[in-house]
Design a protein around this motif. Structure first.
Motif, PDB file in Angstrom:
ATOM      1  N   UNK A 167       0.829  -1.216   0.000  1.00  0.00           N
ATOM      2  CA  UNK A 167       0.000   0.000   0.000  1.00  0.00           C
ATOM      3  C   UNK A 167       0.856   1.256   0.000  1.00  0.00           C
ATOM      4  N   UNK A 168       1.904   1.252   0.826  1.00  0.00           N
ATOM      5  CA  UNK A 168       2.776   2.428   0.916  1.00  0.00           C
ATOM      6  C   UNK A 168       3.525   2.661  -0.395  1.00  0.00           C
ATOM      7  N   UNK A 169       3.962   1.589  -1.041  1.00  0.00           N
ATOM      8  CA  UNK A 169       4.660   1.724  -2.325  1.00  0.00           C
ATOM      9  C   UNK A 169       3.723   2.299  -3.381  1.00  0.00           C
ATOM     10  N   UNK A 170       2.463   1.869  -3.370  1.00  0.00           N
ATOM     11  CA  UNK A 170       1.495   2.381  -4.345  1.00  0.00           C
ATOM     12  C   UNK A 170       1.138   3.838  -4.076  1.00  0.00           C
ATOM     13  N   UNK A 171       0.942   4.189  -2.798  1.00  0.00           N
ATOM     14  CA  UNK A 171       0.473   5.533  -2.451  1.00  0.00           C
ATOM     15  C   UNK A 171       1.574   6.591  -2.504  1.00  0.00           C
ATOM     16  N   UNK A 172       2.761   6.243  -2.021  1.00  0.00           N
ATOM     17  CA  UNK A 172       3.866   7.206  -1.954  1.00  0.00           C
ATOM     18  C   UNK A 172       5.173   6.511  -2.330  1.00  0.00           C
ATOM     19  N   UNK A 173       5.371   6.276  -3.631  1.00  0.00           N
ATOM     20  CA  UNK A 173       6.511   5.474  -4.076  1.00  0.00           C
ATOM     21  C   UNK A 173       7.881   6.015  -3.658  1.00  0.00           C
ATOM     22  N   UNK A 174       8.068   7.322  -3.676  1.00  0.00           N
ATOM     23  CA  UNK A 174       9.385   7.875  -3.333  1.00  0.00           C
ATOM     24  C   UNK A 174       9.707   7.657  -1.852  1.00  0.00           C
ATOM     25  N   UNK A 175       8.751   7.925  -0.988  1.00  0.00           N
ATOM     26  CA  UNK A 175       8.978   7.715   0.447  1.00  0.00           C
ATOM     27  C   UNK A 175       9.144   6.232   0.764  1.00  0.00           C
ATOM     28  N   UNK A 176       8.364   5.395   0.109  1.00  0.00           N
ATOM     29  CA  UNK A 176       8.482   3.956   0.330  1.00  0.00           C
ATOM     30  C   UNK A 176       9.832   3.447  -0.165  1.00  0.00           C
ATOM     31  N   UNK A 177      10.294   3.990  -1.255  1.00  0.00           N
ATOM     32  CA  UNK A 177      11.631   3.615  -1.775  1.00  0.00           C
ATOM     33  C   UNK A 177      12.700   3.925  -0.735  1.00  0.00           C
ATOM     34  N   UNK A 178      12.634   5.113  -0.166  1.00  0.00           N
ATOM     35  CA  UNK A 178      13.643   5.551   0.799  1.00  0.00           C
ATOM     36  C   UNK A 178      13.551   4.797   2.132  1.00  0.00           C
ATOM     37  N   UNK A 179      12.350   4.623   2.647  1.00  0.00           N
ATOM     38  CA  UNK A 179      12.186   4.099   4.006  1.00  0.00           C
ATOM     39  C   UNK A 179      11.851   2.614   4.095  1.00  0.00           C
ATOM     40  N   UNK A 180      11.442   2.011   2.980  1.00  0.00           N
ATOM     41  CA  UNK A 180      11.099   0.590   3.004  1.00  0.00           C
ATOM     42  C   UNK A 180      11.968  -0.243   2.062  1.00  0.00           C
TER      43      UNK A 180
END
Length: 127
Positions: free
Chosen positions: A100-113
């Motif tokens: 869900x996080x990757x779909x909703x906010x890909x840049x933040x998910x890339x950095x933090x997940x």
């Protein structure tokens, strides 16, 4: 009533943002609904709801960046649970939250997940 929903939302948000808060909230919900006892046959809808809650930034958080910074390491920790009884559901909620996080906010998910998750693979492939 609306005031009770707001209060519950505030309390939930405060707990999620504390160290180990994500796991504490998930365990409380799973145990409260009988999910811990039937972890292998867990309710998929329940895991989806929990993932949606975790993936959405609470109103009390100053910024989405701060929320991801606090919650994402906790979500990654759910992929390696210590308790085998609830391991399946915790991992299921973590993977659905991650998606869900990757779909909703890909840049933040890339950095933090994704970067922390794939760091060992990256180190091995660059060596």
């Amino acid at each position: 009533p609306a005031w009770l929903r707001r209060l519950c939302g505030q309390l939930l948000s405060q707990r999620l943002l504390r160290p180990n808060g994500v796991q504490a909230v998930l365990r409380a919900v799973l145990e409260g609904t009988g999910g811990a006892a039937g972890a292998e046959a867990g309710d998929w809808r329940q895991c989806d709801v929990l993932a949606k809650i975790l993936a959405s930034c609470p109103q009390q958080c100053l910024s989405l960046q701060d929320y991801y910074k606090l919650v994402c390491p906790q979500i990654l920790a759910l992929l390696h649970p210590q308790d085998k009884l609830t391991a399946g559901q915790l991992q299921q909620v973590a993977s659905r939250t991650l998606l869900s996080m990757v779909k909703e906010h890909p840049q933040l998910a890339q950095e933090h997940l994704l970067q922390p998750l794939l760091a060992p693979l990256h180190r091995c492939s660059s060596a």
